[in-house]
Design a protein around this motif. Structure first.
Motif, PDB file in Angstrom:
ATOM      1  N   ASN A 148      87.009  21.433 -29.908  1.00 21.59           N
ATOM      2  CA  ASN A 148      88.272  21.114 -30.586  1.00 21.59           C
ATOM      3  C   ASN A 148      88.287  21.835 -31.938  1.00 21.59           C
ATOM      4  O   ASN A 148      87.319  21.785 -32.693  1.00 21.59           O
ATOM      5  N   THR A 149      89.368  22.534 -32.213  1.00 15.88           N
ATOM      6  CA  THR A 149      89.435  23.389 -33.397  1.00 15.88           C
ATOM      7  C   THR A 149      90.525  22.925 -34.351  1.00 15.88           C
ATOM      8  O   THR A 149      91.397  22.125 -33.999  1.00 15.88           O
ATOM      9  N   GLY A 159      85.652  28.674 -40.155  1.00 12.67           N
ATOM     10  CA  GLY A 159      84.899  29.916 -40.031  1.00 12.67           C
ATOM     11  C   GLY A 159      84.067  29.991 -38.761  1.00 12.67           C
ATOM     12  O   GLY A 159      83.638  31.089 -38.363  1.00 12.67           O
ATOM     13  N   GLN A 160      83.835  28.855 -38.101  1.00  9.05           N
ATOM     14  CA  GLN A 160      83.082  28.871 -36.846  1.00  9.05           C
ATOM     15  C   GLN A 160      83.821  29.609 -35.740  1.00  9.05           C
ATOM     16  O   GLN A 160      83.211  29.958 -34.719  1.00  9.05           O
ATOM     17  N   PHE A 161      85.123  29.870 -35.924  1.00 13.59           N
ATOM     18  CA  PHE A 161      85.837  30.694 -34.946  1.00 13.59           C
ATOM     19  C   PHE A 161      85.114  32.026 -34.746  1.00 13.59           C
ATOM     20  O   PHE A 161      85.009  32.528 -33.618  1.00 13.59           O
ATOM     21  N   PHE A 211      90.601  23.997 -28.076  1.00  8.83           N
ATOM     22  CA  PHE A 211      91.698  23.031 -28.101  1.00  8.83           C
ATOM     23  C   PHE A 211      92.073  22.728 -29.551  1.00  8.83           C
ATOM     24  O   PHE A 211      91.464  21.857 -30.181  1.00  8.83           O
ATOM     25  N   PRO A 212      93.056  23.441 -30.110  1.00  8.31           N
ATOM     26  CA  PRO A 212      93.517  23.104 -31.457  1.00  8.31           C
ATOM     27  C   PRO A 212      94.014  21.660 -31.477  1.00  8.31           C
ATOM     28  O   PRO A 212      94.670  21.216 -30.529  1.00  8.31           O
ATOM     29  N   TRP A 216      84.900  14.881 -35.623  1.00  5.44           N
ATOM     30  CA  TRP A 216      85.519  15.810 -36.558  1.00  5.44           C
ATOM     31  C   TRP A 216      85.892  17.063 -35.785  1.00  5.44           C
ATOM     32  O   TRP A 216      85.657  17.159 -34.581  1.00  5.44           O
ATOM     33  N   ASN A 217      86.477  18.021 -36.478  1.00  5.56           N
ATOM     34  CA  ASN A 217      86.825  19.292 -35.856  1.00  5.56           C
ATOM     35  C   ASN A 217      85.573  20.085 -35.474  1.00  5.56           C
ATOM     36  O   ASN A 217      84.531  19.942 -36.083  1.00  5.56           O
ATOM     37  N   PHE A 218      85.715  20.927 -34.490  1.00  6.31           N
ATOM     38  CA  PHE A 218      84.654  21.825 -34.014  1.00  6.31           C
ATOM     39  C   PHE A 218      83.462  21.071 -33.431  1.00  6.31           C
ATOM     40  O   PHE A 218      82.313  21.452 -33.606  1.00  6.31           O
ATOM     41  N   HIS A 219      83.776  19.989 -32.713  1.00  5.85           N
ATOM     42  CA  HIS A 219      82.764  19.345 -31.875  1.00  5.85           C
ATOM     43  C   HIS A 219      82.663  20.172 -30.595  1.00  5.85           C
ATOM     44  O   HIS A 219      83.671  20.648 -30.076  1.00  5.85           O
ATOM     45  N   LYS A 220      81.441  20.330 -30.098  1.00  2.00           N
ATOM     46  CA  LYS A 220      81.236  21.236 -28.967  1.00  2.00           C
ATOM     47  C   LYS A 220      80.562  20.506 -27.805  1.00  2.00           C
ATOM     48  O   LYS A 220      79.579  19.797 -28.011  1.00  2.00           O
ATOM     49  N   TYR A 221      81.093  20.734 -26.615  1.00  2.00           N
ATOM     50  CA  TYR A 221      80.468  20.246 -25.381  1.00  2.00           C
ATOM     51  C   TYR A 221      80.111  21.464 -24.532  1.00  2.00           C
ATOM     52  O   TYR A 221      80.910  22.391 -24.392  1.00  2.00           O
ATOM     53  N   ILE A 222      78.932  21.448 -23.957  1.00  2.00           N
ATOM     54  CA  ILE A 222      78.523  22.497 -23.022  1.00  2.00           C
ATOM     55  C   ILE A 222      78.287  21.841 -21.665  1.00  2.00           C
ATOM     56  O   ILE A 222      77.456  20.939 -21.533  1.00  2.00           O
ATOM     57  N   ILE A 223      79.026  22.296 -20.668  1.00  2.00           N
ATOM     58  CA  ILE A 223      78.986  21.709 -19.328  1.00  2.00           C
ATOM     59  C   ILE A 223      78.318  22.695 -18.385  1.00  2.00           C
ATOM     60  O   ILE A 223      78.737  23.861 -18.291  1.00  2.00           O
TER      61      ILE A 223
END
Length: 207
Positions: free
Chosen positions: A80-81, A89-91, A111-112, A168-175
């Motif tokens: 989520n961005t 900046g993580q983009f 996903f903004p 928060w923003n920029f939470h990441k899931y790896i599936i």
């Protein structure tokens, strides 16, 4: 301001800082399927993971991203961005990650979201940040909610499977490609970190 009130202000500031850090520093967890059902995310009849068997509107466009076709047989990162966040900046790091691993079978879905009040109301402004400022080439969806009752179906499924909604923003899931494992990383874990690349490389090797 007397001495007592100064102490109260300092204590409130410290409490706010602690709360903020707790929100963004969620630990890395990896959920693995048990032996009863074989996977956290079952495959759909179309051959992709069930929560991804859908199309979603692309950011600032009438076009649709077919998540099933884009993710079939691949390792998937979902993030989520937000365009006005300290982590925006993580983009650049996400794009570097995508360029490094996409030919090996990684896809990233962005996903903004204004769930944390840090995304523009105008999708054109969001697209400007993503595509022009950072050169993002991985699929970006239209702005959507990512937590709570209004969360889109992908994030609702991820929350259900891992017990972790984005804090928060920029939470990441790896599936993993087979849906048997899902790793969840908080906002402060950079996409280029060894912690993330090791999970991606292991998932790619296991496809």
């Amino acid at each position: 301001m007397n001495k007592i009130s100064q102490i109260e202000v300092i204590m409130r500031i410290c409490a706010a800082v602690v709360l903020y850090l707790a929100l963004i520093a969620s630990p890395h967890i990896t959920m693995a399927a048990d032996d009863t059902d074989g996977s956290l995310f079952q495959s759909s009849p179309n051959g992709c993971l069930a929560p991804l068997d859908q199309s979603m509107r692309a950011l600032h466009s009438a076009d649709q991203h077919n998540l099933c076709e884009l993710s079939k047989g691949k390792v998937v990162m979902v993030v989520n961005t937000a365009s006005q966040c300290g982590f925006t900046g993580q983009f650049a790091d996400l794009e570097n990650l995508y360029q490094t691993y996409q030919d090996q079978g990684l896809v990233i879905f962005g996903f903004p979201s204004d769930s944390f009040r840090q995304e523009y109301e105008d999708e054109e402004a969001t697209a400007e940040v993503c595509f022009r400022n950072f050169g993002v080439s991985f699929p970006m969806m239209a702005t959507t909610a990512v937590r709570g009752d209004d969360a889109n179906s992908v994030f609702a499924a991820l929350h259900s499977a891992t017990g972790q909604a984005p804090r928060w923003n920029f939470h990441k899931y790896i599936i993993s490609a087979d849906g048997q494992t899902i790793s969840s990383f908080g906002s402060r874990v950079n996409p280029s970190s060894t912690e993330i690349t090791e999970v991606i490389e292991a998932a790619l090797a296991a496809r």
